[in-house]
Design a protein around this motif. Structure first.
Motif, PDB file in Angstrom:
ATOM      1  N   HIS A  16       8.554   4.493  43.649  1.00 14.74           N
ATOM      2  CA  HIS A  16       8.618   5.947  43.509  1.00 14.74           C
ATOM      3  C   HIS A  16       9.346   6.331  42.225  1.00 14.74           C
ATOM      4  CE1 HIS A  16      12.916   6.207  44.416  1.00 14.74           C
ATOM      5  NE2 HIS A  16      12.693   5.346  45.408  1.00 14.74           N
ATOM      6  N   ALA A  17       9.047   7.509  41.715  1.00 15.90           N
ATOM      7  CA  ALA A  17       9.689   8.015  40.510  1.00 15.90           C
ATOM      8  C   ALA A  17      11.137   8.406  40.818  1.00 15.90           C
ATOM      9  CB  ALA A  17       8.897   9.206  39.966  1.00 15.90           C
ATOM     10  N   LEU A  33      12.114  14.237  44.078  1.00 15.30           N
ATOM     11  CA  LEU A  33      12.106  13.847  42.675  1.00 15.30           C
ATOM     12  C   LEU A  33      12.890  14.883  41.881  1.00 15.30           C
ATOM     13  CD1 LEU A  33       8.381  12.809  42.053  1.00 15.30           C
ATOM     14  CD2 LEU A  33      10.306  11.368  42.720  1.00 15.30           C
ATOM     15  N   GLY A  37      11.941  12.663  37.222  1.00 19.13           N
ATOM     16  CA  GLY A  37      11.055  11.939  38.130  1.00 19.13           C
ATOM     17  C   GLY A  37       9.659  12.537  38.203  1.00 19.13           C
ATOM     18  N   TYR A  38       9.570  13.867  38.238  1.00 20.71           N
ATOM     19  CA  TYR A  38       8.246  14.502  38.215  1.00 20.71           C
ATOM     20  C   TYR A  38       7.486  14.107  36.955  1.00 20.71           C
ATOM     21  CZ  TYR A  38       8.941  17.523  42.275  1.00 20.71           C
ATOM     22  OH  TYR A  38       9.126  17.989  43.547  1.00 20.71           O
ATOM     23  N   ALA A  41       6.344  10.402  37.152  1.00 21.76           N
ATOM     24  CA  ALA A  41       5.205  10.232  38.060  1.00 21.76           C
ATOM     25  C   ALA A  41       3.907  10.676  37.389  1.00 21.76           C
ATOM     26  CB  ALA A  41       5.439  11.009  39.355  1.00 21.76           C
ATOM     27  N   ARG A  65      10.403  11.482  48.260  1.00 16.87           N
ATOM     28  CA  ARG A  65      10.214  11.066  46.874  1.00 16.87           C
ATOM     29  C   ARG A  65       8.965  10.211  46.700  1.00 16.87           C
ATOM     30  NH1 ARG A  65      14.606   8.959  49.236  1.00 16.87           N
ATOM     31  NH2 ARG A  65      14.979   6.718  49.266  1.00 16.87           N
ATOM     32  N   CYS A  66       8.607   9.440  47.703  1.00 17.94           N
ATOM     33  CA  CYS A  66       7.370   8.655  47.635  1.00 17.94           C
ATOM     34  C   CYS A  66       6.149   9.551  47.797  1.00 17.94           C
ATOM     35  CB  CYS A  66       7.375   7.569  48.707  1.00 17.94           C
ATOM     36  SG  CYS A  66       8.536   6.229  48.368  1.00 17.94           S
ATOM     37  N   THR A  69       5.555  11.277  44.568  1.00 21.49           N
ATOM     38  CA  THR A  69       4.954  10.344  43.608  1.00 21.49           C
ATOM     39  C   THR A  69       3.472  10.167  43.921  1.00 21.49           C
ATOM     40  OG1 THR A  69       7.084   9.219  43.324  1.00 21.49           O
ATOM     41  CG2 THR A  69       5.106   8.004  42.651  1.00 21.49           C
ATOM     42  N   ILE A 113       3.075   2.485  47.499  1.00 17.67           N
ATOM     43  CA  ILE A 113       4.161   3.253  46.895  1.00 17.67           C
ATOM     44  C   ILE A 113       5.368   3.109  47.803  1.00 17.67           C
ATOM     45  CG2 ILE A 113       4.970   5.508  46.124  1.00 17.67           C
ATOM     46  CD1 ILE A 113       2.016   6.283  45.726  1.00 17.67           C
ATOM     47  N   THR A 142      12.152   2.887  38.167  1.00 21.92           N
ATOM     48  CA  THR A 142      11.484   3.978  38.866  1.00 21.92           C
ATOM     49  C   THR A 142      10.160   4.250  38.174  1.00 21.92           C
ATOM     50  OG1 THR A 142      12.693   5.612  37.545  1.00 21.92           O
ATOM     51  CG2 THR A 142      13.604   5.058  39.714  1.00 21.92           C
ATOM     52  N   ALA A 143       9.164   4.586  38.952  1.00 20.80           N
ATOM     53  CA  ALA A 143       7.800   4.857  38.480  1.00 20.80           C
ATOM     54  C   ALA A 143       7.189   3.659  37.760  1.00 20.80           C
ATOM     55  CB  ALA A 143       7.747   6.112  37.606  1.00 20.80           C
TER      56      ALA A 143
END
Length: 169
Positions: A16-17, A33, A37-38, A41, A65-66, A69, A113, A142-143
């Motif tokens: 996940h991001a 996120l 993170g956004y 992703a 969060r997953c 993503t 994911i 991450t990501a």
């Protein structure tokens, strides 16, 4: 240990991001996120789509969060991708992740994911410690998206899965 035998013959492992910290009194499960993170992703999903990677099925932890993503993946690849949310992937062990992947005998290309440290343990189980350390010496970012193809006869030990690509934002 459970082995993963084709099908699927291609597996995408996506951590996940980046997420923010839980709100006061909030649960880890509900972490969203953050802005970075956004962006991560979206970048990774777009790069994967541009490279014409095409999972038939996305298996995703139910943690927020997953799921967020997975939304980026769904936007990048289109509505035809089947999404399946699996509670056991949240805080799941290596054995759980392996069992979930091994149970996928209808799809040739599956994306999972999930979370660290299990994602890192899964990659190590599939390609071996030395190859994993060379690929991601600082740990699974991450990501981070690993594209794996089955590289030989039925998996009896780590090493029959080959890394085709590794994408990060």
């Amino acid at each position: 240990m459970i082995s993963i035998e084709p099908p699927p013959s291609r597996i995408y492992l996506l951590r996940h991001a980046r997420s923010g910290w839980p709100q006061p009194g909030g649960r880890d499960f509900d972490r969203a996120l953050d802005d970075h993170g956004y962006a991560e992703a979206e970048v990774v999903a777009t790069l994967a789509a541009d490279r014409r990677y095409q999972p038939e099925l996305v298996l995703c932890s139910t943690a927020l969060r997953c799921r967020q993503t997975a939304d980026a993946i769904h936007r990048a690849f289109g509505e035809e991708i089947e999404l399946s949310f699996i509670d056991e992937l949240y805080n799941g062990t290596l054995e759980t992740y392996l069992a979930v992947l091994d149970a996928q005998d209808a799809a040739r290309a599956v994306m999972l994911i999930g979370h660290n440290p299990t994602m890192e343990e899964l990659l190590e189980a599939m390609i071996g410690q030395d190859r994993m350390a060379a690929l991601i010496p600082s740990g699974y970012p991450t990501a981070g998206l690993t594209v794996l193809d089955h590289g030989g006869p039925l998996m009896a030990a780590a090493g029959t899965w080959q890394v085709k690509d590794f994408i990060t934002a």
